[in-house]
Design an enzyme around this catalytic site. Structure first.
Site, mmCIF file in Angstrom:
data_model
loop_
_atom_site.group_PDB
_atom_site.id
_atom_site.type_symbol
_atom_site.label_atom_id
_atom_site.label_comp_id
_atom_site.label_asym_id
_atom_site.label_seq_id
_atom_site.Cartn_x
_atom_site.Cartn_y
_atom_site.Cartn_z
ATOM 1 N N SER A 56 47.229 15.944 -10.066
ATOM 2 C CA SER A 56 48.175 16.369 -9.847
ATOM 3 C C SER A 56 47.495 16.575 -7.759
ATOM 4 C CB SER A 56 49.178 17.464 -9.784
ATOM 5 O OG SER A 56 50.183 16.902 -11.235
ATOM 6 N N LYS A 108 49.381 15.901 -4.810
ATOM 7 C CA LYS A 108 49.593 16.725 -3.672
ATOM 8 C C LYS A 108 49.687 17.035 -2.651
ATOM 9 C CE LYS A 108 52.880 16.723 -7.777
ATOM 10 N NZ LYS A 108 52.231 16.540 -8.923
ATOM 11 N N SER A 153 54.078 21.476 -9.865
ATOM 12 C CA SER A 153 53.148 20.551 -9.546
ATOM 13 C C SER A 153 54.350 19.599 -9.308
ATOM 14 C CB SER A 153 52.535 20.228 -10.614
ATOM 15 O OG SER A 153 51.669 19.270 -10.287
ATOM 16 N N LYS A 171 44.786 23.991 -5.773
ATOM 17 C CA LYS A 171 45.844 23.168 -6.475
ATOM 18 C C LYS A 171 45.113 22.792 -7.855
ATOM 19 C CE LYS A 171 49.389 20.439 -7.197
ATOM 20 N NZ LYS A 171 49.580 21.276 -9.197
#
Length: 510
Positions: free
Chosen positions: A87, A90, A145, A260
């Site tokens: 993720s 992103k 997320s 993140k």
């Protein structure tokens, strides 16, 4: 004892190599402790750099620490190895949203955006036809997320997730990413979807330039309003343990302003963390870390150790305050000297904000400078002064044409600003002042005019000297008079000869 340890390390490394060659989950059959130890003992390339501070061992298979302002790599462990990002993908999705959309634009969720993802993956349970703003989608992406929100943003920008993936790859190439290929906007497993720590640091370096990103990514909790499909609000939590005490407060760090998280069974734990230490914006990326039963370990302990390593061993050094080989504005390089009205400003300025990042044990003089003159669309940008240390680029600054080519000289009696209407009107505390008479002289234009005049005078003097040496009369009036004199003199001689001939002829007749 050392021989035994070496043999053990070689054996563990062999297991890792075999797992890579056969791409089978060899680690699954091994003790997780053995797997972690193998990755822990992998080589740290930056530790072999001459005069470079030794960095800590980390459990991540690959990791990088980058200083955002200069792009200097402070720590390097397999930073160009292609790995699954999960993720942290992103970050690119959010970057493209910030670059292409307004925050108040409305995004409608399509059937594909909602139902093309695995229900067991990260999401916030949006429905087909539901409408959120771009800003709300970005909060959901960075905090929870949310994969369906990533899909919705991708379709809103490019029309489809496939077209958006092309845009992601194009933007990655523009940022200098050389080991990255994206096929979706969320990072769910795909063998053709990969990146590396260095490339993720480059993407993070670009996205943190947006103040809106810093605001969203640094928010611990956010309440999503009710929508056209949902009657209740939704409380969302930032899953980065250094930003939010989500499930544990052990790793909270007030220097961390963005980050993140990512995880899939193929990628294992991936993490991007951005923090400000000693005036430096530091980016830490760790990839392929096997977690333990203890929450947050070793993913966040690795990141904390890397942040401490960077802040304790490196510092910023301002270039313009320390550079002595390329002096500007001190009667040396690029200085215009003294004008008839006083000392002028330099024609080229060094960016006062430029800096290098060096080990605390190194002096500025230890860095090697290189001056590169540029030919760009920016007419004011003249050159770049970059520096290397231990074979690594550690910073640079720009040289630009000065804006102060037009000099102002005060010939008035007052200190007021005639362009300031408030100052011209005056007040009780500050009475009105007489306008100041200013003469603005563009020294560049004056210099060109003077040089042109001198050039013309030089050419004229040269022509005059050549004419004199070769007996050529340049004065047209004098040349006309000389011609008349020669003409008259020739005519008188002919008349005298004619009269003499006529007299002789007449004598013969009579």
């Amino acid at each position: 004892m050392k021989i035994i340890q070496t043999c053990r390390l070689l054996a563990l490394t062999s297991v890792l190599c075999l797992s890579t060659v056969f791409s089978a989950p060899v680690f699954a059959a091994e003790d997780p402790a053995v797997e972690s130890e193998i990755r822990y003992n992998l080589e740290i390339q930056s530790n072999s750099w001459e005069n470079w501070p030794a960095g800590p061992q980390v459990y991540a298979e690959a990791a990088v620490v980058m200083e955002a302002g200069t792009g200097t790599v402070l720590y390097s462990k397999n930073i160009d190895e292609q790995l699954y990002p999960a993720s942290i993908t992103k970050l690119m999705t959010v970057l493209l949203a910030l670059e292409n959309l307004d925050m108040d634009e409305e995004v409608t969720f399509s059937h594909n955006a909602v139902f093309s993802i695995d229900y067991a993956s990260s999401h916030i349970a949006r429905d087909e036809g539901e409408v959120l703003t771009v800003e709300e989608c970005l909060y959901a992406i960075m905090m929870e997320s949310a994969n369906e929100c990533s899909n919705a943003i991708a379709e809103h920008i490019s029309g489809s997730t496939e077209a958006f993936a092309d845009l992601m790859n194009q933007r990655a190439a523009e940022l200098g990413c050389s080991n990255t290929h994206f096929v979706n906007p969320h990072g769910l497993p795909d063998e053709n979807h990969y990146t590396c720590p260095r490339d993720m640091a480059l993407i993070a370096r670009e996205v943190i330039k947006h103040e809106k990103f810093r605001q969203i990514a640094g928010t611990p909790r956010y309440t999503l309003r009710a929508t056209n499909k949902k009657d209740e609000e939704l409380l969302m939590n930032n899953h980065h343990y250094m930003i939010n005490s989500y499930k544990t407060s052990r790793f909270l760090d007030d220097t961390v302003f963005a980050g993140k998280t990512g995880y899939t069974t193929a990628a294992l734990n991936t993490l991007v963390t951005c923090a400000t230490r000693n005036g430096m914006d530091l980016i830490v990326v760790t990839m392929k870390t096997l977690g333990t039963s203890e929450r947050g370990v070793p993913v966040y302990t690795d990141t904390a150790n890397l942040l401490n390593y960077a802040s304790e061993n490196f510092h910023k050094v301002n270039i313009s305050e320390n550079e002595e080989n390329f002096t500007i504005g001190q009667g040396e390089l690029f200085d215009t000297g003294t004008s008839i009205f006083g000392t002028t400003a330099p024609t080229i300025d060094m960016d006062p904000e430029g800096y290098v990042v060096l080990p605390v044990s190194a002096d500025f003089a230890d860095a090697s400078p290189q001056l590169d003159f540029l030919d760009t669309d920016d007419s004011s940008l003249v050159a770049t002064l970059s520096y290397t240390y231990a074979g690594q680029t550690v910073g640079s600054t720009s040289l630009r044409l000065s804006d102060s080519n037009i000099q102002e000289f005060d010939f008035g009696q007052a200190d007021g600003d005639p362009a300031d209407p408030e100052n011209a009107a005056g007040s009780a505390e500050h009475p009105a002042q007489e306008p100041v008479n200013l003469i603005k002289i563009n020294l560049r234009v004056v210099g060109l005019v003077v040089c042109s005049i001198l050039l013309v005078l030089t050419v004229l003097l040269l022509i005059r000297k050549l004419a004199k040496d070769h007996g050529v009369e340049l004065n047209p009036i004098r040349r006309w008079k000389n011609w008349q004199e020669k003409k008259n003199a020739f005519g008188n001689q002919r008349r005298r000869r004619y009269k003499s001939w006529k007299r002789r002829r007449n004598r013969k007749w009579f």
